[in-house]
Design a protein around this motif. Structure first.
Motif, short mmCIF file in Angstrom:
data_model
loop_
_atom_site.label_atom_id
_atom_site.label_comp_id
_atom_site.label_asym_id
_atom_site.label_seq_id
_atom_site.Cartn_x
_atom_site.Cartn_y
_atom_site.Cartn_z
N SER B 111 95.46 -12.45 93.43
CA SER B 111 95.39 -11.20 92.31
C SER B 111 96.15 -11.70 91.01
CB SER B 111 95.79 -10.02 93.17
OG SER B 111 97.00 -10.13 93.67
N TRP B 112 97.20 -12.72 91.25
CA TRP B 112 97.98 -12.94 90.17
C TRP B 112 97.29 -13.53 89.05
CZ3 TRP B 112 98.71 -18.00 88.51
CH2 TRP B 112 98.37 -19.08 89.83
N ARG B 113 96.17 -14.06 89.58
CA ARG B 113 95.17 -14.84 88.42
C ARG B 113 95.07 -13.85 87.16
NH1 ARG B 113 91.33 -12.94 91.79
NH2 ARG B 113 89.59 -12.02 90.36
N MET B 441 92.21 -6.76 85.76
CA MET B 441 93.83 -6.10 85.62
C MET B 441 93.99 -4.95 86.13
SD MET B 441 95.52 -8.66 83.75
CE MET B 441 96.95 -7.80 82.77
N GLU B 442 92.71 -4.11 85.91
CA GLU B 442 93.08 -2.68 86.44
C GLU B 442 92.91 -2.60 88.21
OE1 GLU B 442 91.35 -0.26 82.56
OE2 GLU B 442 90.40 -0.17 84.53
N GLU B 443 92.06 -3.70 88.38
CA GLU B 443 91.87 -3.84 89.93
C GLU B 443 93.14 -4.34 90.70
OE1 GLU B 443 88.68 -6.59 92.69
OE2 GLU B 443 87.77 -5.81 90.60
N MET B 444 93.75 -5.52 89.91
CA MET B 444 95.27 -5.63 90.33
C MET B 444 95.99 -4.46 90.53
SD MET B 444 97.38 -8.81 88.54
CE MET B 444 98.71 -7.77 87.81
N GLY B 445 96.10 -3.64 89.48
CA GLY B 445 97.11 -2.62 89.59
C GLY B 445 96.62 -1.47 90.77
N GLU B 446 95.44 -1.43 91.14
CA GLU B 446 95.04 -0.63 92.42
C GLU B 446 95.32 -1.42 93.63
OE1 GLU B 446 90.80 0.31 92.10
OE2 GLU B 446 91.00 1.69 90.55
#
Lengths: 195, 492
Positions: B111-113, B441-446
């Motif tokens: 996810s850091w990608r 990025m939003e997915e990463m936030g979730e």
């Protein structure tokens, strides 16, 4: 750096030659008391093969002569025995050698078997020419190993390539065709595009 | 309790979590869309002008070369291949790094990608196009290029180069486009019809009526996984084929079995380095410091260092295997201690010793250190390709007369134009497309990664004006404008 390395190589070659030449006298007198000479020439006018001919004194039959070529490993040189033969009643011994590259080549010979000598006592330089006149094939021009099966090989690769194109374009086409249809097809918990 | 600790506690608080997510999403959108829908700065326009002029100068030099022949670029009987094939290999190589890094991280679910993928894929797209275009100055008769696919000669490496590169370009374009679909829907809604009507229509068509439904999401994910799986072996094949153009040519120093992995690793190595350089430049220029943090650089730095070690091993293997036989090792002497010694040892120092040392030492394992290391790798690997091409090509097969190659203003200008085209292409690309992958990025936030990023952000911004998520009131951050962004104006 370049000139230094060349100087070192030249110096090493000079020292090596001196040692080889001094070894000639020792070997010659030590084993037979007769002089050893070496000649290098093509087997025939149109041949790439070379005849390495050694002459031991006069009529010294039955003596073992080992032939060498000089190899190069990085910047250092070394002698490699390529074969040996026994002198005939005239004191002559010969060996046929096929050179594997062109350019200046150093050949050598020494009395004794390859087990007993590790360096030549006489050295002869010879310029190996690429593709002597009349020779139809060089090593490089031999038929290629994939010559007969290459057609199948090429078709297989083209087939794989075609499959990749179908997958890529098919995936894109699927997304372009299907994605708009999925837009109104479901009301679910997925995140919506927010204004 | 220190203020930072308090902020973290607040951030991790159950109630603050959702607010943090919303703030994160708003921040991402604002940062990603600002370059696309905002006004350009003077610095941006100046940069584009200067870079554009360099590219135009390169085109002018190529026209001059078309008139006077390849001799104008320093080519001659001995040096029949030189700087342009180096450019082809180098530019397509760096593109490989961007694509594979993104594909591998995507497949492994890292996810850091997320903040890096758009930059990496954009870099891959721009550089592969530039690299493919370098084939034209490399050709003596470019006007006959169309004959390659028409009069197929499967014995020619050039045909296979054409097939491999064109396939790879197609894959790179698709790989760049698919993750853009959700983002283009967002841009379309944000932009509005009146602002830029032409772009509005293009986004509307290309976003394919994206609504973010679960089925759309599942489909996009599946196709992206498939393309990621395809693009990795495809990139390997492209560089293998490029290397075979050398390895199937009967020249000492080229006809080697080590060449395919040698080229593939060089491509990955320089490509990872270019992703770091691009990330560093856009982070600074587009004010993405909150999203692209030290950990991105350090992780990419680890990958780069590992690839650097493998490349060093392959370099030694290349020199050793042919040097040991000594049959045609004149080019090795010229490389190590002869006329190409300076570029070769520059590669060793700037392309191996320096970057690995900067990654190894904790003190230099930071954004600046990784950027310096990457710049060294990109330059050194281009020079290394020169060392791979020129010594073997100028080595005599008969006699002892070594050929020479001299750079001319034509070859230098065309190469510099290629270099300038990378930032120019990226700046123009991100003028019309989001610089960050908003959806991811939003997915990463979730997924909760926002908390880790936020912690880093808080840590990194101790000395910056306060615009952290939490404001200490227990509700997570919402600043004055309600979107969780710094008040600082974003300049392009």
């Amino acid at each position: 750096m370049k000139s230094l390395s060349r100087w070192l190589i030249a110096a090493a070659a000079t020292v090596g030659s001196v040692l080889v030449l001094s070894g000639t006298a020792v070997a010659a007198t030590g084993q037979s008391g007769a002089a050893l000479s070496l000649a290098v020439q093509p087997v025939s006018a149109n041949s790439v093969n070379l005849a390495l001919s050694a002459q031991v004194g006069s009529g010294a039959a039955g003596q073992k002569v080992t032939f060498f070529i000089q190899t190069q490993e990085f910047s250092s040189h070394g002698w490699m025995a390529v074969g040996s033969s026994t002198t005939n009643s005239a004191g002559a011994a010969s060996y046929t050698y096929t050179p594997t590259w062109t350019g200046a080549e150093l050949f050598g010979a020494a009395l004794g078997s390859s087990n007993s000598v590790s360096a030549p006592s006489v050295v002869k330089s010879f310029q190996v020419l690429k593709d002597p006149p009349g020779v139809p094939q060089s090593v490089i021009e031999y038929s290629r190993p994939l010559g007969s099966t290459g057609g199948v090989f090429v078709k297989s690769i083209l087939g794989v390539l075609a499959l990749v194109w179908v997958l890529l374009l098919g995936s894109l086409a699927l997304v372009v065709w299907r994605m708009p249809r999925l837009a109104g097809a479901s009301v679910d918990s997925g995140r919506k595009v927010r204004d | 309790m220190k203020e930072t600790d308090m902020n973290e506690n607040v951030l991790l608080d159950e109630n603050g979590h959702r607010a943090a997510q919303q703030a994160w999403a708003a921040d991402v959108r604002r940062a990603a869309l600002k370059p696309t829908i905002g006004r350009t700065s003077v610095a941006w326009r100046l940069s584009v002008t200067v870079l554009g002029l360099i590219v135009l100068a390169g085109i002018g030099a190529w026209i001059y070369q078309l008139k006077y022949g390849l001799g104008a670029a320093g080519y001659n009987d001995q040096a029949f291949w030189a700087v342009y094939i180096v450019d082809v290999v180098a530019f397509i190589g760096v593109s490989y790094g961007g694509a594979v890094i993104s594909a591998v991280l995507r497949l492994t679910g890292q996810s850091w990608r997320a903040p890096l993928t758009r930059l990496a894929e954009g870099t891959a797209l721009v550089t592969v196009i530039i690299g493919a275009l370098f084939i034209f100055p490399h050709l003596g008769r470019p006007e006959r290029f169309w004959e390659i696919p028409i009069f197929v000669n499967t014995s020619s490496p050039l045909f296979w180069d054409f097939m491999a590169i064109s396939t790879y370009v197609l894959a790179t374009v698709i790989f760049f486009y698919l993750p853009l679909i959700p983002d283009m829907a967002i841009v379309n809604k944000t932009l509005g019809r009146a602002d830029r009507p032409v772009l509005y229509k293009i986004y509307k068509v290309l976003s394919l009526k994206w609504m973010g439904s679960e089925r759309q999401r599942r489909m996009l994910h599946s196709v992206l996984t498939l393309i990621s799986l395809i693009i990795i072996p495809l990139a390997v094949s492209v560089h293998s084929v490029l290397s075979w153009a050398f390895a199937t040519t009967s020249r000492p120093g080229w006809m080697e079995t080590v060449f395919p992995p040698y080229f593939v690793i060089a491509a990955l190595y320089s490509g990872t380095a270019l992703v770091i350089v691009v990330a560093s430049a856009f982070r600074k220029g587009y004010h993405l410091e909150r999203f692209i943090t030290k950990r991105h650089f350090v992780r990419l730095g680890y990958i780069m260092a590992a690839l650097g070690l493998v490349y060093a091993y392959l370099t030694i293997a290349d020199l050793m295997s042919e040097g040991y036989t000594g049959i045609t090792s004149g080019w090795i002497r010229e490389t190590i201690s002869g006329r190409y010694a300076i570029p070769f040892w520059f590669y060793v120092l700037a392309g191996e010793v320096l970057p690995i040392a900067l990654v190894a030492v904790k003190k230099t394992r930071n954004i600046k250190g990784m950027t310096v290391a990457s710049i060294g790798v990109v330059i050194a690997l281009w020079i290394k390709r020169i060392v791979i091409v020129l010594p073997p090509v100028t080595q005599p097969l008969i006699g002892s007369y070594w050929g020479t190659y001299h750079f001319t203003w034509v070859s230098i200008t065309i190469t510099l134009a290629g270099v300038a085209a990378i930032p120019l292409g990226l700046m123009l690309l991100f003028r019309v497309l989001p610089v960050l992958s908003i959806e991811e990025m939003e997915e990463m936030g979730e997924l909760g990664s926002v908390e880790q990023v936020s912690r880093e952000t808080l840590e990194a911004q101790k000395h910056l004006p306060a615009f952290a998520y939490a404001n200490g009131n227990g509700n997570g951050h919402v600043n004055g404008n309600g979107v969780g962004m710094p008040e600082k104006e974003v300049q392009l």
